[in-house]
Design a protein around this motif. Structure first.
Motif, short mmCIF file in Angstrom:
data_model
loop_
_atom_site.label_atom_id
_atom_site.label_comp_id
_atom_site.label_asym_id
_atom_site.label_seq_id
_atom_site.Cartn_x
_atom_site.Cartn_y
_atom_site.Cartn_z
N UNK B 35 0.78 -1.26 -0.10
CA UNK B 35 -0.04 -0.02 0.09
C UNK B 35 0.90 1.22 -0.13
N UNK B 36 1.83 1.30 0.78
CA UNK B 36 2.58 2.74 1.23
C UNK B 36 3.86 2.69 0.35
N UNK B 37 4.60 1.58 -0.28
CA UNK B 37 5.49 1.58 -1.00
C UNK B 37 5.29 0.71 -2.31
N UNK B 38 4.31 0.75 -3.22
CA UNK B 38 4.02 -0.20 -4.23
C UNK B 38 5.31 -0.66 -5.00
N UNK B 432 -1.30 4.83 5.66
CA UNK B 432 -1.55 5.34 4.19
C UNK B 432 -2.12 4.39 3.52
N UNK B 433 -3.13 4.55 2.56
CA UNK B 433 -3.44 3.71 1.58
C UNK B 433 -2.93 4.13 0.18
N UNK B 434 -2.88 3.02 -0.65
CA UNK B 434 -2.07 3.34 -1.81
C UNK B 434 -2.64 4.33 -2.71
N UNK B 435 -3.65 4.68 -2.63
CA UNK B 435 -4.44 5.61 -3.57
C UNK B 435 -4.12 6.95 -3.25
N UNK B 436 -3.81 7.21 -1.92
CA UNK B 436 -3.83 8.52 -1.41
C UNK B 436 -2.50 8.72 -0.95
N UNK B 437 -2.09 10.05 -0.54
CA UNK B 437 -0.88 10.45 -0.33
C UNK B 437 -0.81 11.35 0.78
N UNK B 443 -3.22 14.05 -3.95
CA UNK B 443 -3.88 12.91 -4.41
C UNK B 443 -5.42 13.41 -4.56
N UNK B 449 -8.71 9.19 -8.71
CA UNK B 449 -8.46 8.73 -7.42
C UNK B 449 -9.87 8.92 -6.56
N UNK B 453 -11.40 6.19 -4.37
CA UNK B 453 -11.46 6.33 -2.82
C UNK B 453 -11.81 7.76 -2.49
N UNK C 231 6.10 11.66 -4.82
CA UNK C 231 5.28 11.09 -3.58
C UNK C 231 5.97 10.48 -2.52
N UNK C 265 -0.22 3.98 -8.83
CA UNK C 265 -1.35 4.74 -9.25
C UNK C 265 -0.96 6.22 -8.80
N UNK C 266 -0.39 6.70 -7.89
CA UNK C 266 -0.07 7.86 -7.79
C UNK C 266 0.87 8.47 -8.67
#
Lengths: 598, 544, 354
Positions: B35-38, B432-437, B443, B449, B453, C231, C265-266
């Motif tokens: 999630x946080x560091x894809x 954090x979740x993946x989609x937001x920052x 984000x 996005x 979410x 990011x 995605x970001x």
């Protein structure tokens, strides 16, 4: 050999009734016949106990066109009946069993004997003889002796015997089995696998099914020996889910073998552990290809991958894996127990042993035959198959399943072995054999097989996915009467390119039917394209209706019936058909009272 | 990062991301990289596909935890206990690397004494992790050939954050799992240039390159270069500046690109401090919670509008390049120069490359960096000279401490600053979740996005949800001793019983109104990862 | 891969290469270009498009260079007549099931199939036959899928399963009708798709495109600027694609030392904030409860005079600064310097102490 009953009746000694309940037999009502025998013998009082014991379920004997086959064995004599149904049971019991008079008109004919009573039978010998659901039957017939012998020696000894026997893989390409095992046995991995490929997908081929249904233990024994030879501790049988009878018999057999200690830990107390799992396939033809089969077992989409690495080096779950087909594996126990020399004495040079063919098409007797390698095509088609129906002229024989090639009648005396078949542009494949006579259109036949293979393509590599589709479309265009100059050359060039670029065996061989029919029957293609005619009269669109003026009685019936107003007729003159207007519906042909329309 | 600096010498990851696929045992601790560091997770997934064993230490059942060989499902804030427990098992079984301990470390006996107290039974009681799992994890990690510990903010955002990092270093050192390729400790950093920002010295006690202001030599070097006297006394940490502002002793603040009013815990206090300032300049690209308190707002420039460099979590210095002109005409570095010039100190740089040249002159770890080189190669510090190739694996022969040896630190378990109790029965974990920052200022401005979410959801374990009689999409009020927010419910087994999870991406339901005022006394890092909350169901008709 | 060197003959030239490497890689190192459609450096060898097939002496069939390892003494020809004929054949087969609409295709100019069609001068029209007529899929907020342009190279399927391990897409159907799709053709949702766009980054044609960038400029119109993501702290590099001073797309940097073209995605889709209407575009000064726009000159004067006033009255330690880990190294250094040289204090901090 069947077990005898212990009960002795005054007029019936050792009564054994065998009813064929292979898939063919079941479909023809085998189960009902068994019921009828059981019920009626029981109803006759004293024979009740006997009936239960003496009726055995036997496996397929390959002669499915004669089902339901029933053997009556009593007082040391035996007789085989064909086409038996429930309502025929009563008469058999009354006349044969009670009165001792064989019902002659229901006995099998000479075709059956030509089929069934071949001298050399190895694999199919026990099929139809022993009860596939009773391990004792198999053991009595020398079963699991080969395993015991194999396990008493070293794995390398087993490999040597198989190498010396000259056994080649029965699944298609004919790679020497012993060599394959040797490569795998030398891989360093601790975990190895042996897979039995029972994903029999060729239309009309059912030798694997017959072996498993008739003698499942022979396959299991072969796998255990193979596992011992290469050092595998786990085997998989990959079998089509469309074979429910075979699967249930395998499950029973595995259970029995485990109970007897032939599977499991420390087999024959020699420290060897081995077990087998069944994996049901979902009916994709391409999963017969070994890398696709592996992908399917792993739970992925059945798509082949590039070789090398070969499965013997990197197969299931990335571990060294041997894949043999059913026929190969069930041959193994025989070779081990009877020796390499015995096996190599059967068949011809470099092609030892027997091979099962499934013979279908325009031939009198259809079904499974086991013949020595190197037997001539003539013997198979005429002596065993009984030639074409209505004594029509043999045109060609197609071998090797949908992606095999056509052998023209002129090659009728060629021997049936791996090398000869590939030299004429065909292949052994799994042993399918389709006989064609003058009523078969070769273009249509090629189209039929292409339709199958292009449908069954996994879609991974481009030449197979799109190329074969385009081949099929062009063949269809020709049989639809829309062929153009250059189509034959187009087909040849495209087919050649697909052959050399496709990823797996399916794509590489799919154009074979096209290439071999063009090679031997180019004139038929030309007739379709340039003369708008199908010599065999098969292709609907090319059928032409003409009035035979000599036969025509000028009645005018065809004129009145024609829905397209394509027929001109005046009194006292023979009718004539305008080709441009004719829609080829065939109405005139049907209504003509004098058969004047061809 | 002070934790690793104490134990090993430098506060940075010891290896490169590219070495991850070759790991054979991965110990993922307090980090949820999928999630946080894809992109880091892609490396780790490749390691898993290559057959690596996986140990996960996380109170949440993350993607990785689901696929792990051993999941240490510890209670939030019990990191030191679990680490001590693992070391205890390793020493008890003789699985330690004695040669490494002897040759490359010091103070081992102190640690040995300390972990004696942490037998598996005690540790199970503190952490809630079953004994067998602790033993399994200790065996897996200590027996590995290439073992890497990857940790994230779940380790550092506790009041024992710095000590947690030292505890991790202890474990790696006991097994000698450091200083080799694919073997070491990787800290996953939260923000794009956390590493660079800590490297380059906007910190009260150090000058760029971790050079202490207390050192006279260091000061002399900078005084000469900058032509000003530098105070040997440490300045104020950000928290201290804000505290003093409340007391009226601190009056003028220049904030560049930060949003303490949203992202610092205990937001109410922060806002009070900002209000008390006499003069506040905030430079940012968007209006944030913080800009509301500003006297002057300066338009910042986004990364697309300026040249410069970022340093990532593996110490890699990479170029940022100007793609478009700054929207407001000036890049951030130009603004700083202009203010300096106005206030009488000349700063005359034509291009950020000249700033980098000055960094290279004054900062040994960046000594060999220049824009010319960065065009051609990708460099990881330490890179002291122009011909140095950079450093992929740190500590291959010496640690960066005086004497070259790593240091064991004996540590004790301390509870989180606030533990769940009758009144506030749940442990709140934020992340954090993946989609937001982070504060969402970037984000939340991406329409796609927001379509995926759109709002905050609190993650609740099914059994807790049942007890509270709530289901997905019900509204609940979440409150702590410091504040109250309203959010929708998402029921998932990802949260264990008694734990709930919130992000901090949405100002309308800001979890930092709830988080506690406790901080790591060494680094000053807030305890974002653990506080006590209460949850009450709101009527279904409730709308935000 | 072992370090053992072996010798091969490549187009008649003796070449040394590493044992175990593929023909494709060995040729690449030797400067010999082999075209391919289904190969991506990030993925395992696959061998589906057959475009990279080469002739090896003694082997009757052509071998896919992307998945065949070299062996000692191998005599390889990459540009023989057969090889060229086959490439022509393969491209024309692909085009026989491809819409002829390059003129309005998003990917025109960056399409590998288009380039090969141009190079080999084929159009695939000689086949006639069936073409797919599948509907365009637009439900995804970031990715548009035009299945008719798909060449079934499997790159999207593999990158989603091998690299991202999300398992969102796989092949459906058989034979000619094999096409990558989601399970049961459902729209991608958060539960199965990470919206990372790796599938778009690897697609060699216009089948998968970035929704937001559609119609915003073709490849030759875009200025591509390589930069580093702003990011998280992973440090992925990518290209900002700029047209008329607008960032219209993010595209992969396949040689990025950290991410090799992969993004999340970001990173790939989170760039809208750059041109957001909410951006602060001019300096603002507080007037009571409101902020009013002002000039840079005025803003800077206010700042300078206020800080100077405070320092004069309360001393340097009454002022300070927060720096950001969002800003560049140079800016952080500069702020550290600013506080020491202008404010004359050590009161400077950032959030990066963790």
């Amino acid at each position: 050999m069947a077990s005898a009953t212990k009960n002795k009746k005054p007029f019936v000694e050792n009564l054994t009734i065998k009813v064929c309940v292979g898939t063919g037999g079941l479909a023809a009502g085998g189960q009902e016949v068994i019921h009828a025998f059981t019920r009626q013998l029981k109803a006759l009082g004293i024979k009740a106990e006997i009936a239960k014991k003496c009726i055995k379920k036997t496996g397929c004997r390959g002669c499915c066109s004669k089902d339901v086959l029933v053997d009556i064995r009593m007082n040391g004599n035996s007789a085989t009946y064909q086409h038996i149904s429930r309502d025929k049971v009563e008469r058999i019991i009354q006349e044969h069993i009670i009165d001792g008079n064989i019902v002659k008109e229901w006995l099998v004919g000479p075709e059956y004997h030509a089929f069934h009573d071949r001298k050399i039978k190895i694999l199919l010998k026990q099929c139809g003889e022993i009860d596939p659901e009773a391990i004792e039957d198999y053991i009595k017939a020398e079963g699991y002796k080969g395993l015991q012998k194999a396990l008493s020696g070293k794995p390398s000894g087993v490999i040597n015997i198989i190498k010396k026997s000259g056994l080649r893989g029965r699944g298609g390409a004919g790679f020497p089995t012993g060599l394959k095992w040797e490569i795998c046995s030398k891989e360093g991995s601790v975990q190895k696998y042996i897979i039995c490929n029972a994903d029999e997908g060729d239309p009309g081929a059912f030798m694997d099914r017959s072996i498993i249904e008739g003698n499942p233990h022979s396959v299991i024994e072969g796998m255990i020996i193979g596992g011992y030879a290469i050092g595998a501790s786990r085997g998989y049988i990959y079998i089509r889910a469309e074979y429910p009878v075979a699967i249930s018999r395998l499950r029973i057999a595995l259970k029995q073998a485990r109970k007897k200690g032939f599977l499991g830990k420390n087999i024959f107390k020699c420290g060897f552990n081995f077990d087998i799992r069944i994996k049901e396939g979902a009916g994709a033809f391409v999963c017969g290809e070994e890398t696709a089969l592996i992908a399917s077992i792993e739970g992925q989409r059945g798509m082949p991958r590039s070789k090398p690495p070969f499965p013997a080096q990197k197969g299931l779950w990335g571990k060294p894996t041997i894949i043999n087909n059913v026929e190969t594996l069930s041959t193994i126990p025989h070779i081990i127990s009877r020796g390499a020399r015995w096996f190599s004495s059967i068949g011809s040079k470099n092609n030892s042993g027997t091979k099962i063919f499934s013979i279908t098409g325009k031939v009198r007797n259809t079904g499974l035959i086991e013949v020595p390698m190197g037997i001539s095509l003539r013997e198979v088609v005429y002596d065993i198959g009984g030639g074409c129906p209505q004594d029509r002229e043999l045109k060609a024989v197609q071998t090797g399943g949908p992606s095999g090639g056509c052998i023209p009648a002129s090659h009728i005396d060629m021997p049936l072995d791996y090398d000869s078949l590939s030299s004429v542009g065909s292949m052994m494949g799994s042993g399918g054999m389709v006989v064609m006579d003058s009523t078969t259109c070769m273009v249509d036949m090629a189209k039929f097989f292409l339709e199958f293979t292009q449908n069954e393509s996994c879609g991974k590599c481009l030449p197979c996915r799109v190329g074969n589709k385009r081949l099929y479309e062009r063949l269809k265009r020709i049989t639809d009467g829309r062929g153009k100059k250059g189509d034959i050359e187009f087909l040849e060039a495209l087919a050649e390119d697909i052959k050399i670029t496709s990823l797996c065996g399916l794509g590489q061989t799919a154009p074979n039917p096209v290439l071999s029919t063009i090679r031997y029957f180019r004139d038929e293609y030309e007739a379709h394209i340039f003369e708008g005619r199908c010599p065999a009269g098969v292709c609907e669109a090319l059928r032409q209706y003409v009035v035979n003026a000599e036969v025509c009685k000028m009645c005018g019936k065809c004129f009145r019936e024609c829905p397209a107003e394509a027929i001109s007729w005046m009194k006292k003159q023979p009718a004539s058909i305008d080709k441009g207007k004719c829609i080829k519906c065939g109405r005139c042909f049907e209504v003509c009272p004098f058969s004047a329309i061809d | 990062m002070a934790g690793l600096a104490t134990s090993l010498g430098a506060g940075a990851a010891t290896n490169s991301l590219a070495q991850m696929p070759e790991i054979d045992t991965l110990f993922l601790f307090g980090s949820n990289p999928t999630e946080a560091h894809p992109i880091v997770s892609i490396y780790l997934k490749r390691a898993l596909r290559n057959g690596a064993k996986l140990i996960v230490g996380d109170p949440r059942e993350t993607w990785m935890a689901k696929r792990s060989d051993v999941w240490l499902n510890l209670r939030p804030g019990t990191n030191i206990a679990i680490m001590n427990g693992l070391i205890h098992v390793i020493l008890k079984n003789g699985w330690e690397n004695n040669e490494f301990i002897k040759n490359r470390t010091e103070d081992f006996e102190v640690l040995r004494e300390k972990v004696r107290e942490y037998d598996v039974k005690t540790v199970e009681k503190i952490t809630g992790v079953p004994k067998q799992k602790i033993i399994d994890a200790a065996r897996l990690y200590s027996h590995a050939d290439k073992a890497m510990i990857v940790y994230g903010l779940g380790v550092t955002e506790h009041r024992t954050g710095t000590e947690n990092a030292m505890a991790i270093a202890n474990l790696a050192l006991v097994c000698g799992h450091i200083g080799r390729p694919s073997t070491g400790i990787m800290a996953l950093r939260g923000q794009n240039n956390v590493q660079g920002a800590s490297d380059l010295g906007p910190a009260p006690n150090i000058l760029p390159g971790y050079q202490p202001v207390a050192s006279a030599d260091v000061r002399a070097k900078f005084e000469k270069a900058w032509d000003v006297p530098i105070s040997p006394v440490s300045g104020l940490k950000s928290v201290e500046m804000l505290d003093r502002a409340c007391q009226g002793k601190f009056r003028g603040l220049y904030i560049m690109g930060e949003d303490p009013a949203q992202t610092d815990p205990n937001s109410h206090e922060v806002r009070r401090a900002l209000k008390s300032l006499k003069f506040l300049v905030v430079q940012d690209i968007f209006h944030t919670e913080t800009t509301q308190y500003a006297d002057v707002i300066l338009p910042g420039s986004s990364f697309a509008e300026k040249d410069g460099t970022f340093t990532n979590g593996e110490r890699r210095i990479q170029r940022v390049r100007k793609a478009i002109e700054p929207v407001a005409g000036l890049a951030d570095w130009q603004i700083i120069c202009k203010i300096a010039n106005r206030m009488g100190y000349p700063m005359t740089y034509n291009h950020p490359s000249e700033i980098m040249d000055e960094i290279a002159r004054l900062t040994p770890i960046y000594g060999g960096i220049s824009y010319d080189r960065l065009e051609k190669e990708s460099l990881q510090w330490p890179c002291p000279t122009r011909d140095h190739p950079g450093t992929k694996t740190m500590y291959t022969d010496l640690f960066a401490r005086p004497g070259g040896k790593a240091k064991f630190v004996a540590l004790d378990h301390k509870d989180s600053g606030e533990m769940p109790d009758k009144e506030y029965p749940f442990s709140l974990i934020t992340g954090r979740i993946r989609e937001h920052y982070n504060n969402g200022s970037m984000s939340r401005r991406v329409p796609g996005i927001m379509e995926l979410v759109p709002q905050e959801l609190i993650e609740l374990n099914p059994s807790d949800a049942k007890k509270l009689m709530v289901t997905d999409n019900d509204w609940v009020a979440v409150s702590s001793r410091r504040g109250k927010i309203r959010v929708k419910v998402h029921v998932t087994t990802r949260s264990q019983k008694g734990n709930v999870f919130l992000t901090f991406h949405f100002p309308e339901a800001l979890s930092n109104f709830l988080t506690s005022e406790h901080r790591d006394p060494i680094a000053g890092t807030p305890e974002y990862k653990s506080c006590a909350v209460r949850i009450e169901k709101l009527p279904r008709a409730y709308r935000n | 891969m072992s370090n053992k060197k072996i010798k091969i003959i490549l187009n008649g030239t003796k070449t040394v290469c590493d044992q175990g490497e593929t023909i494709f890689n060995a040729a690449k190192k030797a400067g010999v270009f082999i075209p391919t459609l289904c190969h991506d450096m990030r993925l395992e060898p696959y061998g589906a498009c057959r475009m990279c097939s080469v002739e090896v002496k003694g082997v009757p069939r052509l071998l896919p260079s992307c998945s065949t390892p070299v062996s000692e003494g191998m005599d390889i020809r990459t540009e023989s007549r057969t090889v060229k004929r086959i490439r022509k054949r393969l491209v024309s087969l692909l085009l026989s099931n491809h819409p002829d609409d390059c003129m309005r295709c998003e990917t025109s100019g960056a399409c590998k199939l288009q380039n090969l069609a141009y190079e080999y001068k084929v159009d695939g029209r000689e086949y006639g036959g069936e073409k797919w007529k599948l509907p365009i899929r637009q439900a995804n907020p970031f990715i548009v899928y035009e299945p008719n342009k798909c060449i079934v190279c499997g790159r999207c399927v593999r990158i989603c399963n091998e690299i991202v391990m999300a398992g969102t897409i796989d092949f459906t159907g058989r034979g000619f009708h094999t096409v990558p799709d989601t399970a049961f053709r459902t729209a991608r949702t958060l539960s199965n798709c990470e919206f990372c766009g790796q599938c778009v980054s690897t697609c060699p044609t216009g089948a998968l495109t970035d929704k937001k960038a559609r119609g915003k400029g073709r490849v030759h119109e875009l200025k591509r600027v390589k930069t580093t993501c702003s990011y998280c702290g992973t440090g992925c590099s990518f290209y900002l694609n700029v047209k008329n001073e607008k960032v219209v797309r993010v595209s992969s940097d396949f040689f990025g030392p950290v991410n090799q073209g992969d993004l999340c995605i970001k990173g790939r889709y989170g760039y809208d904030f750059i041109h957001s209407r909410d951006r602060i575009k001019t300096p603002l000064v507080r007037k009571g409860d409101k902020f009013v726009r002002t000039s840079w000159d005025r803003a800077l004067s206010v700042i300078a005079s206020n800080f100077e006033k405070i320092i004069k009255r309360y001393g340097s330690d009454a002022v300070g600064a927060f720096s950001s880990s969002r800003c560049t190294n140079e800016e952080n250094f500069l702020l550290a310097k600013f506080v020491r040289t202008v404010f004359r204090t050590n009161n400077v901090d950032n959030c990066a102490r963790v």
